[in-house]
Design a protein around this motif. Structure first.
Motif, PDB file in Angstrom:
ATOM      1  N   ASP A 321      -6.134  -1.691  -3.916  1.00 36.42           N
ATOM      2  CA  ASP A 321      -6.495  -2.662  -3.095  1.00 36.42           C
ATOM      3  C   ASP A 321      -5.485  -3.253  -2.269  1.00 36.42           C
ATOM      4  OD1 ASP A 321      -9.577  -2.508  -3.634  1.00 36.42           O
ATOM      5  OD2 ASP A 321      -8.993  -3.142  -5.621  1.00 36.42           O
ATOM      6  N   LEU A 322      -4.438  -3.457  -2.999  1.00 40.69           N
ATOM      7  CA  LEU A 322      -3.211  -4.150  -2.502  1.00 40.69           C
ATOM      8  C   LEU A 322      -1.894  -3.545  -3.128  1.00 40.69           C
ATOM      9  CD1 LEU A 322      -1.666  -6.514  -1.372  1.00 40.69           C
ATOM     10  CD2 LEU A 322      -2.356  -8.077  -3.330  1.00 40.69           C
ATOM     11  N   GLY A 323      -0.862  -3.522  -2.535  1.00 41.48           N
ATOM     12  CA  GLY A 323       0.394  -2.665  -2.988  1.00 41.48           C
ATOM     13  C   GLY A 323       1.552  -2.977  -2.389  1.00 41.48           C
ATOM     14  N   VAL A 324       2.554  -2.569  -3.030  1.00 40.28           N
ATOM     15  CA  VAL A 324       3.906  -2.624  -2.260  1.00 40.28           C
ATOM     16  C   VAL A 324       4.699  -1.493  -2.706  1.00 40.28           C
ATOM     17  CG1 VAL A 324       5.031  -3.921  -4.470  1.00 40.28           C
ATOM     18  CG2 VAL A 324       6.021  -4.089  -1.948  1.00 40.28           C
ATOM     19  N   ALA A 325       5.495  -0.678  -1.713  1.00 42.61           N
ATOM     20  CA  ALA A 325       6.259   0.256  -1.849  1.00 42.61           C
ATOM     21  C   ALA A 325       7.484  -0.077  -1.590  1.00 42.61           C
ATOM     22  CB  ALA A 325       5.789   1.776  -0.897  1.00 42.61           C
ATOM     23  N   ASN A 328      15.408   0.095  -0.732  1.00 46.08           N
ATOM     24  CA  ASN A 328      15.963  -0.662   0.315  1.00 46.08           C
ATOM     25  C   ASN A 328      16.171  -1.827   0.664  1.00 46.08           C
ATOM     26  OD1 ASN A 328      17.451   2.194   1.107  1.00 46.08           O
ATOM     27  ND2 ASN A 328      15.773   2.593   2.323  1.00 46.08           N
ATOM     28  N   GLY A 329      16.054  -2.809  -0.401  1.00 47.51           N
ATOM     29  CA  GLY A 329      16.035  -4.203  -0.441  1.00 47.51           C
ATOM     30  C   GLY A 329      14.876  -4.941   0.406  1.00 47.51           C
ATOM     31  N   LYS A 330      13.721  -3.959   0.503  1.00 46.90           N
ATOM     32  CA  LYS A 330      12.711  -4.488   1.191  1.00 46.90           C
ATOM     33  C   LYS A 330      11.365  -3.780   0.656  1.00 46.90           C
ATOM     34  CE  LYS A 330      13.254  -1.504   5.054  1.00 46.90           C
ATOM     35  NZ  LYS A 330      13.628  -1.202   6.496  1.00 46.90           N
ATOM     36  N   GLY A 331      10.239  -4.397   0.994  1.00 46.51           N
ATOM     37  CA  GLY A 331       8.846  -3.935   0.557  1.00 46.51           C
ATOM     38  C   GLY A 331       7.900  -3.633   1.414  1.00 46.51           C
ATOM     39  N   GLN A 332       7.255  -2.574   1.647  1.00 47.60           N
ATOM     40  CA  GLN A 332       6.196  -2.406   2.821  1.00 47.60           C
ATOM     41  C   GLN A 332       4.887  -2.831   1.691  1.00 47.60           C
ATOM     42  OE1 GLN A 332       6.281   1.694   3.679  1.00 47.60           O
ATOM     43  NE2 GLN A 332       6.997   1.109   5.733  1.00 47.60           N
ATOM     44  N   ILE A 333       4.031  -3.687   2.608  1.00 51.42           N
ATOM     45  CA  ILE A 333       2.942  -4.273   1.806  1.00 51.42           C
ATOM     46  C   ILE A 333       1.768  -3.749   2.389  1.00 51.42           C
ATOM     47  CG2 ILE A 333       1.549  -6.320   1.216  1.00 51.42           C
ATOM     48  CD1 ILE A 333       4.078  -6.576   0.037  1.00 51.42           C
ATOM     49  N   PHE A 334       0.867  -3.104   1.609  1.00 52.86           N
ATOM     50  CA  PHE A 334      -0.361  -2.574   2.007  1.00 52.86           C
ATOM     51  C   PHE A 334      -1.575  -3.285   1.610  1.00 52.86           C
ATOM     52  CE2 PHE A 334       2.963   0.916   1.688  1.00 52.86           C
ATOM     53  CZ  PHE A 334       2.441   1.852   2.465  1.00 52.86           C
ATOM     54  N   VAL A 335      -2.680  -3.025   2.350  1.00 53.86           N
ATOM     55  CA  VAL A 335      -3.842  -3.888   1.945  1.00 53.86           C
ATOM     56  C   VAL A 335      -4.832  -2.683   2.410  1.00 53.86           C
ATOM     57  CG1 VAL A 335      -5.578  -5.653   2.566  1.00 53.86           C
ATOM     58  CG2 VAL A 335      -3.199  -6.068   2.283  1.00 53.86           C
ATOM     59  N   LYS A 336      -5.676  -2.316   1.650  1.00 49.55           N
ATOM     60  CA  LYS A 336      -6.834  -1.271   1.656  1.00 49.55           C
ATOM     61  C   LYS A 336      -6.253   0.008   2.442  1.00 49.55           C
ATOM     62  CE  LYS A 336     -10.090  -3.413  -0.258  1.00 49.55           C
ATOM     63  NZ  LYS A 336     -10.588  -2.937  -1.471  1.00 49.55           N
ATOM     64  N   GLY A 337      -5.087   0.456   2.141  1.00 46.87           N
ATOM     65  CA  GLY A 337      -4.411   1.640   2.716  1.00 46.87           C
ATOM     66  C   GLY A 337      -3.617   1.496   3.752  1.00 46.87           C
ATOM     67  N   GLU A 338      -3.592   0.083   4.415  1.00 48.60           N
ATOM     68  CA  GLU A 338      -2.737  -0.099   5.792  1.00 48.60           C
ATOM     69  C   GLU A 338      -1.608  -0.842   5.271  1.00 48.60           C
ATOM     70  OE1 GLU A 338      -3.912   1.454   8.576  1.00 48.60           O
ATOM     71  OE2 GLU A 338      -5.670   2.027   8.028  1.00 48.60           O
ATOM     72  N   ILE A 339      -0.638  -0.527   6.106  1.00 47.51           N
ATOM     73  CA  ILE A 339       0.686  -1.362   6.032  1.00 47.51           C
ATOM     74  C   ILE A 339       0.508  -2.641   6.951  1.00 47.51           C
ATOM     75  CG2 ILE A 339       3.163  -1.756   6.586  1.00 47.51           C
ATOM     76  CD1 ILE A 339       3.198   1.540   6.206  1.00 47.51           C
ATOM     77  N   VAL A 340       0.388  -3.699   6.260  1.00 45.68           N
ATOM     78  CA  VAL A 340       0.153  -5.104   6.948  1.00 45.68           C
ATOM     79  C   VAL A 340       1.624  -5.892   7.287  1.00 45.68           C
ATOM     80  CG1 VAL A 340      -2.078  -5.219   6.104  1.00 45.68           C
ATOM     81  CG2 VAL A 340      -0.082  -6.405   4.858  1.00 45.68           C
ATOM     82  N   LYS A 341       2.578  -5.539   6.546  1.00 42.64           N
ATOM     83  CA  LYS A 341       4.008  -6.235   6.933  1.00 42.64           C
ATOM     84  C   LYS A 341       4.679  -5.752   5.966  1.00 42.64           C
ATOM     85  CE  LYS A 341       1.896 -10.084   5.628  1.00 42.64           C
ATOM     86  NZ  LYS A 341       1.576 -11.523   5.226  1.00 42.64           N
ATOM     87  N   ARG A 358      -6.037 -14.176  -0.966  1.00 39.74           N
ATOM     88  CA  ARG A 358      -6.767 -13.814   0.181  1.00 39.74           C
ATOM     89  C   ARG A 358      -7.918 -12.775  -0.086  1.00 39.74           C
ATOM     90  NH1 ARG A 358      -6.987 -10.643   4.563  1.00 39.74           N
ATOM     91  NH2 ARG A 358      -5.222  -9.636   3.884  1.00 39.74           N
ATOM     92  N   ILE A 359      -7.671 -11.824  -0.499  1.00 37.66           N
ATOM     93  CA  ILE A 359      -8.521 -10.863  -0.864  1.00 37.66           C
ATOM     94  C   ILE A 359      -9.612 -11.185  -1.765  1.00 37.66           C
ATOM     95  CG2 ILE A 359      -8.778  -8.396  -1.648  1.00 37.66           C
ATOM     96  CD1 ILE A 359      -6.006  -7.888  -0.627  1.00 37.66           C
ATOM     97  N   ALA A 360      -9.218 -11.950  -2.760  1.00 40.26           N
ATOM     98  CA  ALA A 360     -10.148 -12.289  -3.631  1.00 40.26           C
ATOM     99  C   ALA A 360     -11.170 -13.510  -2.962  1.00 40.26           C
ATOM    100  CB  ALA A 360      -9.122 -12.980  -5.081  1.00 40.26           C
ATOM    101  N   GLU A 361     -10.706 -14.345  -2.493  1.00 41.43           N
ATOM    102  CA  GLU A 361     -11.300 -15.223  -1.670  1.00 41.43           C
ATOM    103  C   GLU A 361     -12.627 -14.678  -0.829  1.00 41.43           C
ATOM    104  OE1 GLU A 361     -11.361 -19.041   1.197  1.00 41.43           O
ATOM    105  OE2 GLU A 361      -9.481 -18.009   0.866  1.00 41.43           O
TER     106      GLU A 361
END
Length: 377
Positions: A321-325, A328-341, A358-361
């Protein structure tokens, strides 16, 4: 269309259903989680405080010890004020069985191996329990097996435990009483699993699973998870108690997690994190610990992936549902399979917690009747 139920490893064994207060055990009822107070039962306030903590942790049924007449006198106040059903744990003195029934306990655990002349009093116990609508647990334990069976088998084997349980069950049934469940506990998971397998072949009784004296938190968790997993994956087991040399709330947490892992209880927060390796470019251990701590108590079913490299990270993050990959000193944030930031490593934890809330709300609003949407970005 409604979501399909999550897959399980085997259908639940068909057992009769009994009631422990307001909680159904057996039949089509969900597998319930139990624990036992570590307080002195005579300490009514302390016991009720511990029961409140167990209730908040998700405990369904609680047991209290009744070794003395003073403990028996305290039962009514505890049973009346507890938010979850209270079981009285009785050993040695049969008179406390009747006291617990009179006090309004939801159920009574009896240990046939150490209650004096127990078999001679089954008729009276069955009548009192039946009249009061109280169920019974026949609790056979390797550490207190009937001396006659120890002499016959030489030690507390799986067969000895089952013979004791089946005999006592037959006595209750002989008197028309069927509102009981059975446990055959042993400290060795292999013996315990075999005992429950044998017992499940002998009748349709609901079964209370437990590895007795499982040990300190780490060891006891492993032994309980191994034994419960083996049995529950075969559909055997209707209620469980994890026995740990640890605060009882920890027992409940472990029990709930075991059931969630087997899809026998709806999953809530689930952290998926990699074990780390030489490919990791961030401190996965610290990230996972901080995210877990920051989301403690979240009640919605949310799967969060905390990944440390580019091999499995993007795939796992997309599936959650939510994840980070991270890398290189940074993280790609995924929400429902989409990179959001994409954020700097120092902001990964903060960002994940914000997005999770936010998702929980949104999910909570959906549960209350709103539109089922989770926006990305």
């Amino acid at each position: 269309m409604p979501a399909a139920p999550p897959p399980v490893l085997a259908p639940r064994r068909k057992t009769r259903k009994i009631k422990v207060g307001k909680v159904d055990v057996g039949g089509d009822a969900p597998v319930s989680v139990q624990s036992m107070c570590t307080t002195q039962t005579t300490d009514i306030n302390g016991t009720l405080q511990q029961i409140a903590a167990l209730t908040a942790a998700g405990c369904d049924i609680v047991r209290v010890a009744v070794p003395t007449s003073d403990d028996a006198l305290a039962l009514k106040a505890i049973a009346t004020k507890s938010q979850i059903p209270v079981i009285a744990d009785i050993h040695f003195q049969p008179k406390y069985v009747f006291a617990a029934i009179d006090a309004g306990c939801a159920a009574v655990r009896v240990n046939p191996g150490n209650i004096r002349k127990f078999d001679d009093q089954v008729k009276e116990i069955a009548k009192a329990a039946s009249d009061a609508g109280v169920s019974i647990r026949i609790g056979v334990n390797a550490g207190s097996l009937d001396p006659r069976l120890l002499a016959k088998y030489g030690k507390a084997t799986a067969e000895a435990l089952v013979e004791s349980a089946v005999w006592e069950a037959s006595l209750f049934e002989e008197h028309g009483f069927h509102d009981f469940k059975i446990s055959v506990k042993h400290n060795d998971p292999v013996v315990m699993v075999r005992a429950y397998q044998l017992l499940s072949e002998r009748g349709d009784w609901p079964l209370h699973l437990g590895v007795t004296e499982a040990g300190p938190a780490f060891q006891g968790t492993i032994k309980s998870a191994t034994a419960f997993g083996a049995l529950l994956s075969q559909g055997i087991g209707d209620t469980i108690r994890v026995s740990l040399s640890a605060p009882p709330v920890e027992e409940v947490k472990v029990g709930i997690q075991i059931l969630q892992s087997l899809n026998l209880r709806p999953r809530k927060l689930e952290i998926v994190s990699c074990p780390s390796c030489g490919r990791a470019q961030v401190d996965v251990y610290t990230l996972a610990e901080k995210v877990t701590a920051g989301l403690e108590g979240l009640e919605v079913p949310l799967r969060v992936a905390v990944m440390g490299c580019v091999v499995n990270g993007p795939g796992e993050a997309r599936e959650a549902d939510l994840g980070v990959a991270s890398g290189n000193g940074k993280g790609q944030i995924f929400v429902k399979g989409e990179i959001v930031k994409t954020v700097p490593e120092a902001l990964i934890v903060e960002t994940l917690i914000e997005e999770a809330m936010r998702i929980a709300e949104t999910m909570e609003k959906t549960a209350e009747g709103g539109a089922p949407t989770v926006t990305v970005g």
